[in-house]
Design a protein around this motif. Sequence first.
Motif, PDB file in Angstrom:
ATOM      1  N   LYS A 242       1.121  -1.126  -0.178  1.00  0.00           N
ATOM      2  CA  LYS A 242       0.044  -0.026  -0.002  1.00  0.00           C
ATOM      3  C   LYS A 242       0.778   1.227   0.092  1.00  0.00           C
ATOM      4  N   ASN A 243       2.031   1.112   0.899  1.00  0.00           N
ATOM      5  CA  ASN A 243       2.836   2.360   0.924  1.00  0.00           C
ATOM      6  C   ASN A 243       3.428   2.563  -0.395  1.00  0.00           C
ATOM      7  N   ILE A 244       3.778   1.880  -1.384  1.00  0.00           N
ATOM      8  CA  ILE A 244       4.359   1.837  -2.516  1.00  0.00           C
ATOM      9  C   ILE A 244       3.623   2.460  -3.626  1.00  0.00           C
ATOM     10  N   GLY A 245       2.193   2.035  -3.238  1.00  0.00           N
ATOM     11  CA  GLY A 245       1.218   2.554  -4.283  1.00  0.00           C
ATOM     12  C   GLY A 245       0.130   1.651  -4.985  1.00  0.00           C
ATOM     13  N   PHE A 246       0.381   0.349  -4.381  1.00  0.00           N
ATOM     14  CA  PHE A 246      -0.524  -0.780  -4.827  1.00  0.00           C
ATOM     15  C   PHE A 246      -1.894  -0.746  -3.997  1.00  0.00           C
TER      16      PHE A 246
ATOM     17  N   GLY B 161      -2.641  -7.607  -8.685  1.00  0.00           N
ATOM     18  CA  GLY B 161      -3.010  -7.311 -10.095  1.00  0.00           C
ATOM     19  C   GLY B 161      -2.658  -5.814 -10.455  1.00  0.00           C
ATOM     20  N   ASP B 162      -2.495  -4.794  -9.703  1.00  0.00           N
ATOM     21  CA  ASP B 162      -2.124  -3.497  -9.848  1.00  0.00           C
ATOM     22  C   ASP B 162      -0.967  -3.462 -10.438  1.00  0.00           C
ATOM     23  N   VAL B 163      -0.574  -2.568 -11.612  1.00  0.00           N
ATOM     24  CA  VAL B 163       0.771  -2.339 -12.297  1.00  0.00           C
ATOM     25  C   VAL B 163       0.987  -0.870 -12.220  1.00  0.00           C
ATOM     26  N   ILE B 164       2.139  -0.596 -11.552  1.00  0.00           N
ATOM     27  CA  ILE B 164       2.515   0.667 -11.347  1.00  0.00           C
ATOM     28  C   ILE B 164       3.786   1.094 -11.703  1.00  0.00           C
ATOM     29  N   THR B 165       4.232   2.501 -12.045  1.00  0.00           N
ATOM     30  CA  THR B 165       5.401   2.697 -12.133  1.00  0.00           C
ATOM     31  C   THR B 165       6.058   3.352 -10.957  1.00  0.00           C
TER      32      THR B 165
END
Length: 327
Positions: A59-63, A67-71
Amino acid sequence: MIEESCLAVLYISGFIKEEVNIMTNIRIERKSVRNVDFIKSYSMDNLKIYEKVTEAQAKNIGFREVGDVITPSQKYGSNCYKNINGYTYADKTKPKESRVVATFYMHPYGNRNSEEVLVDISRDCYPRVNVEPYGIEIELLMTESEELFVSVILNENIKKYYLKEAMNIMLEIFGGCYIGDTIKFSEIRRRRVIWILLPQGTKPSEHIRNLDIVHNEYKRQFIIDRFEYLEACEVEEIVQGLNSFQGYYAFVMKDYCILESAIYGNATYILRRENWEEMSKKTKGELLEEHNVVARIEHTKNWQKYMKNQISSLEKSRECANKDREA
């Protein structure tokens, strides 16, 4: 040392050892790597660069969910910054040229009794060579035993050109990562997490006014002025960028979309509106490809003038197209 997941794991701190060739999965713990030749011993079809995480870490990273994909956010360091923005270097083989290096409000000739004006600061500099962003993405995955992992999406381009950069991004975020070709993750449907729709009536300028984006108040005002100008246009919705688009806001209008940055020194992009929902799922590099970009406007003192001309030109083109259809 054997890891909790019962994988055959070799912890490496410092230089890679020869034993790596007989191991299935290895873990590297260091700030960065300079050489990734040891990866050639793995099956490139099944190669994975990954790290085990908790729900809180994800969650802290941004997910938000599996299945979520982030840069990865550029806040982690220089590797993540270059991955999103690319970088430039001076070409000292060529003569210097005049270039705008800053734009902000100031009192003419230091006279504080006079009205502030917007000024471009230029200097003679060596030409800059632009290096494109790597475009490396990470995804949140789960094993059959319901353990969470963050893994790099290793497409053919990343495998061919950016394996070292991919590893260094993981090391920058976590301080360590695994490399292997045997771990298996559950099948998932990927979702890119890039934009979030802002509530109706939200004004980014009011939010930016309270952020410590730049220490120079005159530069801050230049950023706020640009956002207030766009907020006064006929905007259908405003979306805020996340992860690779952190700091960007998309002003979605009838026929086009304007990407404006709250980060000093970036540029403004005008994109075609067609199928914005599909376009918004693209990476920054894909979205800003030449065929999608109608105009790129530098953040200089003439920004408002150029923006006004571009919007006027786009509206005239729309009117002409409507007349042609009616005829």
